[in-house]
Design a protein around this motif. Structure first.
Motif, PDB file in Angstrom:
ATOM      1  N   GLY A  50       7.663   5.586   8.459  1.00  0.00           N
ATOM      2  CA  GLY A  50       6.223   5.519   7.995  1.00  0.00           C
ATOM      3  C   GLY A  50       5.159   5.731   9.277  1.00  0.00           C
ATOM      4  N   LEU A  54       2.636   8.368  10.211  1.00  0.00           N
ATOM      5  CA  LEU A  54       1.006   7.877  10.587  1.00  0.00           C
ATOM      6  C   LEU A  54       0.583   8.159  11.742  1.00  0.00           C
ATOM      7  CD1 LEU A  54      -1.277   6.560   9.253  1.00  0.00           C
ATOM      8  CD2 LEU A  54      -0.485   4.290  10.081  1.00  0.00           C
ATOM      9  N   SER A 113      -0.876  13.332  -0.027  1.00  0.00           N
ATOM     10  CA  SER A 113      -0.077  12.124   0.433  1.00  0.00           C
ATOM     11  C   SER A 113       0.401  12.253   1.698  1.00  0.00           C
ATOM     12  CB  SER A 113       0.463  11.257  -0.497  1.00  0.00           C
ATOM     13  OG  SER A 113       1.686  12.062  -0.664  1.00  0.00           O
TER      14      SER A 113
ATOM     15  N   HIS B  48      -2.217   7.707   1.866  1.00  0.00           N
ATOM     16  CA  HIS B  48      -1.149   8.291   2.937  1.00  0.00           C
ATOM     17  C   HIS B  48       0.090   7.533   2.760  1.00  0.00           C
ATOM     18  CE1 HIS B  48       0.620   9.444   6.656  1.00  0.00           C
ATOM     19  NE2 HIS B  48      -0.249  10.233   6.715  1.00  0.00           N
ATOM     20  N   ALA B  49       1.205   8.130   2.314  1.00  0.00           N
ATOM     21  CA  ALA B  49       2.648   7.605   2.288  1.00  0.00           C
ATOM     22  C   ALA B  49       2.854   6.982   3.439  1.00  0.00           C
ATOM     23  CB  ALA B  49       3.442   8.774   1.735  1.00  0.00           C
ATOM     24  N   GLY B  50       2.691   7.468   4.511  1.00  0.00           N
ATOM     25  CA  GLY B  50       3.230   6.643   5.880  1.00  0.00           C
ATOM     26  C   GLY B  50       2.059   5.487   6.131  1.00  0.00           C
ATOM     27  N   ALA B  51       1.102   5.590   5.801  1.00  0.00           N
ATOM     28  CA  ALA B  51       0.443   4.419   6.300  1.00  0.00           C
ATOM     29  C   ALA B  51       0.637   3.137   5.302  1.00  0.00           C
ATOM     30  CB  ALA B  51      -1.213   4.701   6.018  1.00  0.00           C
ATOM     31  N   ALA B  53       3.437   2.826   3.697  1.00  0.00           N
ATOM     32  CA  ALA B  53       4.890   2.257   4.099  1.00  0.00           C
ATOM     33  C   ALA B  53       4.806   1.592   5.288  1.00  0.00           C
ATOM     34  CB  ALA B  53       5.761   3.587   4.364  1.00  0.00           C
ATOM     35  N   LEU B  54       3.824   1.813   6.130  1.00  0.00           N
ATOM     36  CA  LEU B  54       3.952   1.000   7.449  1.00  0.00           C
ATOM     37  C   LEU B  54       3.281  -0.501   7.269  1.00  0.00           C
ATOM     38  CD1 LEU B  54       4.318   0.820  10.361  1.00  0.00           C
ATOM     39  CD2 LEU B  54       2.193   2.131  10.694  1.00  0.00           C
TER      40      LEU B  54
END
Lengths: 336, 336
Positions: A50, A54, A113, B48-51, B53-54
């Motif tokens: 992730g 990002l 996303s 945003h999937a990464g954000a 998740a982070l």
DNA sequence: GAATGATATCGAAGCGCTTCGATTCCGGTT
DNA sequence: AACCGGAATCGAAGCGCTTCGATATCATTC
């Protein structure tokens, strides 16, 4: 969870150095590289997906959209999916599995996303509604199959036109003069993927070129339907000695019916199938066939996706050449 | 890429408020909720999937590890994979597709990178080397299949012991006195998933309970091998009238061989298969069978994974009860 | 030996989100 | 009238990474 900071500390460098060791985007001294790699191994470090996504705006994930329930060609779909997954790992990408029934909403979700860097779509229809969304969101994408309008699209598929022609050639070479194409159901020719129509075109063109008498019939694939189709063909063209089948479920009925009507395969009648190798090998007699190059399609799809991500916007149509394998179901026409 | 900040601006609230609207973790006034939702729709916002998740330490991704190339049961594998994907979406999770040939390294990568919240493993072997890694990294996991040691593990599988018993019951109820189980190849019983051994146990126990004479033979699945097995069975137990087959590839040979030897199915001999419905329906005659509940297994696997993520560490073995469907291949024993 | 240009490394900002206090604004109590 | 508690919202910190200058080091060059 071990972080890049811990690796950096262990190696006695800064986090950014560790990052550069991993990404190879700046030069790093041999000495430092070794220390960092040792630290990574020692700690069992894996970058947090992730965080990486990002910061770098890249998820290292490829989305793969497969048909949810297609009783047709399950093994082909599976083979493509596995090939995509395996090939993706070569590029350090993972694969996210989506079902086609998520439709345009699914595409929007992926595009919006940032969960995937690109989408690979299977089971593409002639007028697929995912395509406008792909265009609108300008998501890197590869289609497995050919839609009607391929402008600015990257597509991978078997060259079904050439496939139809190759089957005709094979039969013509064996001395057959009258041949028939038993195809998919009527509905498939309109609504669906267009592969059927393209096969038909190649079939007709090449038959004309080689001076063969050729008929084409759609077929529902049931035993009854196949019997009806066969009866009509022999009624109109009693001299038909060569069959091309592009309909997995019609294969078994066709072979039984030919046997029942006293026509031996391949002595009296030759049969060429367009189907996965697995099916061709399971039949008795084993079928001369053009296989569906599932693995190759999966592999190519990934490569094209990666090329797009690397900025090589070629937007090509990749049509894989057909390979016809001669097996036990085709032979020179009697007295030919 | 539209961000939460843009949504917040458009709705006239702060980003955190938008986040709470989405996550429902704090109470939000009806008025604000509406404004935020309108903004989300208007802008087509997707987090945003990464954000996410982070920040939340949750990727909303389930990893699914499937066998790379198992010529056995491809449709079952596909069905499970599709069921997992569909069910995962019910929980707002996506599915990451991994191949089993990534092995323990693959598991480590998933566990270490936080790319998935849990792993669902298919094709679990008796002594699967992924299990120690799962334990060591304490990754939430669900196994589809039963390993030898299930301590502290969550597993889902068909109850093969009960399946063996159910097949025996069916034949016993029809008046059969001497029955045979034609199983997988020798190797499968040792190395592999243990489902074969469990079926055998249930078969033998129930046969004893119902006072039937029962034999078991392993079978490679080829025509020749099946012929050999069948010959030996009839040599030792000429009175055998009921067969249970747990070997997809032995089904077709078995049926031909019985026909060739003049034993009509189901008039003289009954056959019960343990196989996907699809296979049972394709055979002629259509087979009485216990189906492999692929969909249910996939669904259950996801539910258990989600339960683990919610902290409900039940660590249960879920054994799905077998369902036997009577079709055309079994009947009361002649004169019974 | 001072200026130059590679080469190697560091530090800090920032990616978009969640989440934890802190704050404000209520109506309801005393 | 002062107080309280709950509901609704905000602001800021921080998740772990990448990346962009900036800096330091060193071999070349004139």
């Amino acid at each position: 969870m071990v972080t890049i900071a811990e690796v950096a500390r262990q190696a006695g460098v800064s986090p950014s150095t560790v990052s550069y060791v991993l990404s190879r985007k700046r030069s790093i001294s041999e000495d430092t590289r070794r220390k960092v790699e040792a630290a990574i191994d020692a700690l069992g470090y894996h970058p947090h997906a992730g965080a990486r996504a990002l910061a770098s705006n890249r998820s290292n994930i490829l989305a793969l959209m497969v048909p949810l329930r297609s009783d047709m060609y399950v093994p082909v779909i599976m083979e493509i999916a596995m090939a995509v997954t395996t090939e993706a790992r070569e590029y350090d990408q993972d694969v996210l599995l989506l079902t086609k029934d998520e439709g345009t909403g699914g595409v929007r979700r992926i595009a919006g996303s940032g969960i995937a860097d690109a989408i690979i779509c299977m089971d593409v229809e002639l007028d697929d509604d995912r395509i406008p969304v792909l265009r609108e969101t300008s998501t890197p994408a590869v289609l497995i199959g050919l839609p009607a309008d391929t402008d600015n699209l990257t597509c991978v598929d078997l060259d079904f036109d050439a496939t139809g022609a190759a089957c005709v050639d094979h039969l013509a070479d064996l001395g057959h003069k009258e041949i028939a194409l038993i195809g998919e159901s009527e509905a498939v020719y309109r609504r669906h993927t267009g592969f059927a129509a393209r096969t038909l075109t190649g079939f007709q063109r090449r038959a004309a070129e080689r001076g063969l008498r050729a008929v084409h019939r759609t077929c529902e694939g049931t035993y009854e339907s196949t019997a009806g189709v066969l009866a009509r063909i022999f009624e109109e063209r009693p001299g038909t000695t060569g069959f091309i089948v592009q309909n997995e479920s019609a294969i078994t009925p066709l072979l039984s019916l030919l046997r029942l009507s006293g026509r031996a395969v391949p002595e009296d009648t030759s049969v060429v199938a367009i189907c996965p190798d697995q099916v061709a090998l399971q039949s008795s007699p084993r079928l001369t066939s053009v296989s569906i190059p599932a693995q190759e399609m999966g592999r190519q799809a990934v490569r094209h996706a990666m090329a797009q991500l690397d900025g090589n916007h070629h937007h090509t149509l990749t049509l894989l050449p057909p390979h016809l394998t001669t097996r036990e179901s085709s032979a020179a026409v009697a007295g030919g």
